[in-house]
Every structure is written in structure tokens, then in C-alpha cells.
Write a protein that holds these residues in place. Sequence first.
Motif, PDB file in Angstrom:
ATOM      1  N   ALA A  40     -22.795 -23.334  -1.443  1.00 19.45           N
ATOM      2  CA  ALA A  40     -21.761 -22.363  -1.062  1.00 19.45           C
ATOM      3  C   ALA A  40     -22.198 -20.940  -1.414  1.00 19.45           C
ATOM      4  O   ALA A  40     -23.304 -20.528  -1.079  1.00 19.45           O
ATOM      5  N   VAL A  41     -21.317 -20.188  -2.092  1.00 17.15           N
ATOM      6  CA  VAL A  41     -21.630 -18.832  -2.541  1.00 17.15           C
ATOM      7  C   VAL A  41     -21.733 -18.843  -4.056  1.00 17.15           C
ATOM      8  O   VAL A  41     -20.818 -19.283  -4.748  1.00 17.15           O
ATOM      9  N   LEU A  42     -22.842 -18.364  -4.580  1.00 16.05           N
ATOM     10  CA  LEU A  42     -23.032 -18.266  -6.026  1.00 16.05           C
ATOM     11  C   LEU A  42     -22.476 -16.919  -6.485  1.00 16.05           C
ATOM     12  O   LEU A  42     -23.131 -15.886  -6.340  1.00 16.05           O
ATOM     13  N   ASP A  43     -21.252 -16.932  -7.002  1.00 14.98           N
ATOM     14  CA  ASP A  43     -20.662 -15.665  -7.448  1.00 14.98           C
ATOM     15  C   ASP A  43     -20.296 -15.671  -8.932  1.00 14.98           C
ATOM     16  O   ASP A  43     -19.847 -14.661  -9.462  1.00 14.98           O
ATOM     17  N   PRO A  54     -19.918  -9.499 -12.463  1.00 14.58           N
ATOM     18  CA  PRO A  54     -18.946  -9.293 -11.380  1.00 14.58           C
ATOM     19  C   PRO A  54     -19.609  -8.695 -10.136  1.00 14.58           C
ATOM     20  O   PRO A  54     -20.629  -8.003 -10.226  1.00 14.58           O
ATOM     21  N   ASP A  55     -19.030  -8.980  -8.995  1.00 17.47           N
ATOM     22  CA  ASP A  55     -19.415  -8.399  -7.693  1.00 17.47           C
ATOM     23  C   ASP A  55     -20.723  -8.949  -7.136  1.00 17.47           C
ATOM     24  O   ASP A  55     -21.256  -8.400  -6.174  1.00 17.47           O
ATOM     25  N   HIS A 127     -22.372  -9.362  -1.386  1.00 17.49           N
ATOM     26  CA  HIS A 127     -22.863  -8.943  -2.696  1.00 17.49           C
ATOM     27  C   HIS A 127     -22.635  -7.433  -2.803  1.00 17.49           C
ATOM     28  O   HIS A 127     -23.259  -6.645  -2.096  1.00 17.49           O
ATOM     29  N   HIS A 128     -21.713  -7.024  -3.679  1.00 18.08           N
ATOM     30  CA  HIS A 128     -21.303  -5.618  -3.750  1.00 18.08           C
ATOM     31  C   HIS A 128     -21.707  -4.952  -5.062  1.00 18.08           C
ATOM     32  O   HIS A 128     -21.166  -3.907  -5.426  1.00 18.08           O
ATOM     33  N   SER A 157     -23.771   1.569   3.113  1.00 17.43           N
ATOM     34  CA  SER A 157     -22.983   0.656   2.298  1.00 17.43           C
ATOM     35  C   SER A 157     -23.820  -0.016   1.218  1.00 17.43           C
ATOM     36  O   SER A 157     -25.039  -0.203   1.370  1.00 17.43           O
ATOM     37  N   SER A 158     -23.132  -0.438   0.167  1.00 16.36           N
ATOM     38  CA  SER A 158     -23.808  -1.224  -0.881  1.00 16.36           C
ATOM     39  C   SER A 158     -24.248  -2.582  -0.361  1.00 16.36           C
ATOM     40  O   SER A 158     -25.041  -3.268  -1.010  1.00 16.36           O
ATOM     41  N   GLU A 159     -23.730  -2.994   0.795  1.00 15.47           N
ATOM     42  CA  GLU A 159     -24.110  -4.290   1.376  1.00 15.47           C
ATOM     43  C   GLU A 159     -25.491  -4.251   2.020  1.00 15.47           C
ATOM     44  O   GLU A 159     -26.040  -5.308   2.336  1.00 15.47           O
ATOM     45  N   TRP A 160     -26.070  -3.076   2.238  1.00 17.37           N
ATOM     46  CA  TRP A 160     -27.217  -2.969   3.130  1.00 17.37           C
ATOM     47  C   TRP A 160     -28.550  -3.084   2.406  1.00 17.37           C
ATOM     48  O   TRP A 160     -28.640  -3.115   1.176  1.00 17.37           O
ATOM     49  N   GLU A 161     -29.618  -3.096   3.196  1.00 17.57           N
ATOM     50  CA  GLU A 161     -30.963  -3.430   2.716  1.00 17.57           C
ATOM     51  C   GLU A 161     -31.469  -2.528   1.607  1.00 17.57           C
ATOM     52  O   GLU A 161     -32.002  -2.999   0.601  1.00 17.57           O
ATOM     53  N   PHE A 162     -31.335  -1.218   1.779  1.00 16.02           N
ATOM     54  CA  PHE A 162     -31.958  -0.290   0.833  1.00 16.02           C
ATOM     55  C   PHE A 162     -31.237  -0.297  -0.509  1.00 16.02           C
ATOM     56  O   PHE A 162     -31.872  -0.267  -1.564  1.00 16.02           O
TER      57      PHE A 162
END
Length: 553
Positions: A40-43, A54-55, A127-128, A157-162
Motif C-alpha cells: 500500500a502506502v508507507l506513511d 510526518p508527511d 509525499h509532502h 510544488s513539493s510533490e515534484w521532481e526537483f
Amino acid sequence: MPEEPCVVGVDFGTLSGRAVVVRVRDGEELASAEHVYPHAVLDRALPDGTRLPPDWALQVPADYIDVLRTAVPEALARAGVTPEQVIGIGTDFTACTVLPALADGTPLCELPEYTARPHAYVKLWRHHAAQGQADRINALAAETKEPWPARYGGKISSEWEFAKALQVLEEDAEIYHRTERWLEAADWIVWRLCGTYVRNACTAGYKGQYQDGLYPSPAYLGALHPDFAGFVTDKLDQPIGRLGDPAGTLTAEAAAWTGLPEGITVCVGNVDAHVTAPAAAAVEPGQMVAIMGTSTCHVMSSDQLGTVPGMCGVVDGGILPGLWGYEAGQSGVGDIFGWFVRTGFPVEYAEKAAAAGQSAHEYLTELAARQQVGEHGLVALDWHSGNRSVLVDHDLSGLLIGQTLSTRPEDVYRALLEATAFGTRTIIDAFESAAVPVRELIIAGGLTKNALLMQIYADVTGRPLGVIGSAQGPALGAAMHAAVAAGAYPDIRAAAHAMGKVHRGLYLPDPQRAAAYERLYAEYRVLHDYFGRGTNDVMRRLRRIRAEVSASS
């Protein structure tokens, strides 16, 4: 009658992968199958128990290969077609879902020495934890007047590659320096299928700041961190594949996984939202498709180039050739409804729902549908996973205002449904204010089954709502691109006219409800700007307190 050619589309989502077998002639979906990711999602923790801050939101890449091993053969068997009928396979993925790998594509988390290192794993789109890096990327770009932020509404966004890559460098330099390829999962899975690494134009443009043939400069990246200057040339840069082009042919290994013939066409990778637009027959300017699931992604093609505040990107040919492709989105939608059911559904409600043979969502929806607009006295902000558009800030959080001792679960549930509709309205208003008209709204994804939610969206946006005619929109779109790559259609527009499915104008706005929602939307926008644009920074302060406590425990 001779056996008709078919294509396979595979949609890699947040919690599972789905494969669909599609007839090339008319887009008829012959069968589908789903494989739920075992991890699933490892959070909260890695598979070995290593705790996560967190996040964080990670995944295990082997789960994706299991989709090819299980869902594809199962869908093929259910369809009753022979493998020889399949002429191509296409895939789509959540984005930006990225992973560090060796030069041959081996994920670092599969190396024994890195199984306990969080940064060695796939970073899921949600992943934020790289918000700090994103803030610095944006601040420096504004200071140095970089040209590319304008194509992203002024912020990345914090979601992106860089941002995610810079987080790896600053928090685990060993993993960063061992990384030889920083990959979108959309491209990694195609590499595993055909043995060729081709970087798809969609993720490169929307998630990698690739504009007009250029990435951000080494000088700019080096100013963020000296070791980041070579990020593009050392780890990211790769030939760009156009959407609908062949990336290669199916290898013997992948043929053994899938049960498909070795040598059939493998299409260049794509993104779940963007690939859905032609599946919904949205191939004309101004036709916005909202793909609603755990989150919502809004995509639209236009013949107008504009700077839309808070958009996730505008890319030439990013969705359809010859048009500007726009993306915006909401980080949490179905996730918010799911969170409330998990945490706010009383035992007595559960008992009544079970007696009626209803799910929690069905039961709450039935109760909420009996209310008049504004009857519950609530307004919510839909930022439980942060805000993707138009504020581009994942340090924001959810809010509910107006509760009393008489507030019931169905009141809160309806307020959350409405909040997500207000979020979509905010995005549409941003497009309209930038002279990029939104002429039609089409909804895709699993949430189309909720008629109350669809009617709320029609009433809040004041637009007729169309609904995609497929339960597997992304997988259908991936299959359609595979048909183009295999030469069955000259381009994706032709494929969309033959294979796409949509029910236009299925939900019409009610004038009285629409007028009532204008009052609630005005209150939403007051709260939106007060908490989201810096007037009151309490959400960010609370997040910092939580992070400090977590770090010390």
C-alpha cells in the motif's frame, strides 16, 4: 469472423494497479482486473519497521511489477481473447511518483544495504515532506527571475521532481550520490516492459520544469546546493518521448510476466489524469476533465497560452498535440471523505447502514441528500492533504467552521463534499480570470458513482457536468495511446473519436441551489484567503509544532 485486434492499458494508481483489455475498433472494454499493492502506502514505517516522519508517503516498486504479473494475465483471461490479438500495451502512473535507481534501473531500495533507508524508496505523489525545499526553490527562482515559474503559476510544488530530489540530497547525501537515475515511475515501468528508458513528455513538462527544450540551469540549481548543480545532467536528462509514440517492444521477460507476445509495441509512459482526457473524448479547447479519486487532477487543453495562478503547469502538447495542456489539482478529495468515515462514523450509524445493506459512504450520502443548501450551517476547507491549486502549499491543513452540539455526522460529510466542490470552483475561476475559458466540465474516476456529489459540483460550478463512460478512464486512455503507438490510428484525436466514451450534460445546475451556494462559496473564499494567503499563519505554525514534537519523541 477474424479475431479483432486489441490493446492493453495498465493504470498504476495510489493503492492498486488495474489492467483493461480494449478492442481497437470501438474502444469496447472487454475485461479488466485489479491488483492491490501488498505494501500500500508507507506513511508511518518502512517494511522493516523503520519509522517515518510526518508527511512522508513511500511505496515499494516490486508492487508495480506484481500488477504486470497478476492483473494483466487475469484481464486477458477474462476477456477471452488470445494473446496474439494484442498489438500493444500502454501504461499510466500517478505523478509525481519518483524513485532513485542505479544506471540499469535497479531501485536503490532493492539493494540490501539500503532496505532501511527511507530515501531509497519510491516517493509517492502525495509525499509532502519536501515543502521546505519547494519553498526555497520558489524563493530563489523569484529572486533570480527564472523564466520557467511563469509556466507553473509562479510556484512549483513539493510533490515534484526537483523538490523531492533536493530533499534526498540534504537529508541523505549517500543515497543521493548513489542515485544514477532519478526516475518517474511512469518511465521506470515502461523501461521494465521494453528495456528502453524513454522520459515521457508529460511528466518532464509538468513535474520536471522542462520547458522549451530546457531544464532549470546548472547555475540556478547550484545556488540551491553546490552538489545539486549537476542534477539534470547526472541523474535526470534523457531523450523525451512524445505521448502516443512507441518506446520499444515487449521484452521476453515482460512477456513472461504478462502473458503477452514478445515484440508487441510498448507505448511511451503517461500520467493517469492526462491520459484520461482523450478517454473522455475531451479533445477540443476548453473541455476540462476532473479526474476524481483520492485526489483530483484537473486537465484541459486550450489554444490560449495564459498564466493561470497556482496551476500545476502548462505544457505545449502536454495532453494533445498542437494545443497547450493545462494541469491543476486538489491534493485531497476521496481521501478526505475516507478519513471522515474512518474517524467520524458512529457505531449506531454503522449498525443502521449494515441493516440497510449500505456502505458508510452510501448511508451518509443518503442522509446528506435530504438537506437544503446551507441547512447544516457549516463551511470546510478541503486542505487535509495541503493545497495543490491555487495556493500550492502543502503546509496548509483542513478546517471546519460552524459546528455546534447539534452538528451530526451527515452535516460534516456534506460540508466536506461541498468543500471539494468549492476547491474545484476556485480552480475554474483562476482559469477564467487568466482568459483561459473553461467551456465544459467532465468528471472521471470512481467518485462519479456518487450522484449527490456530482449534483453539488454542477450547482457550485454553475456548469453542466458530463461523466466519462468508462469505469477505467486512465487504463482506457493508456490503451488508446497504445493503439496509436501500434499504428492503428494516426493520432490520439482519431483514437478518441473512435474509442473515447462520455455522457455529456448528465447533471445540470439548479438555479436555486446554485444561488444558495454562491453565499457559501463567498464564505469559503474568505476562509481560503485568510488562512491560505498569509493573513493567519496558524496552520503552518501548528505543523511546525507537530514536527518538533515528532522529532524529539
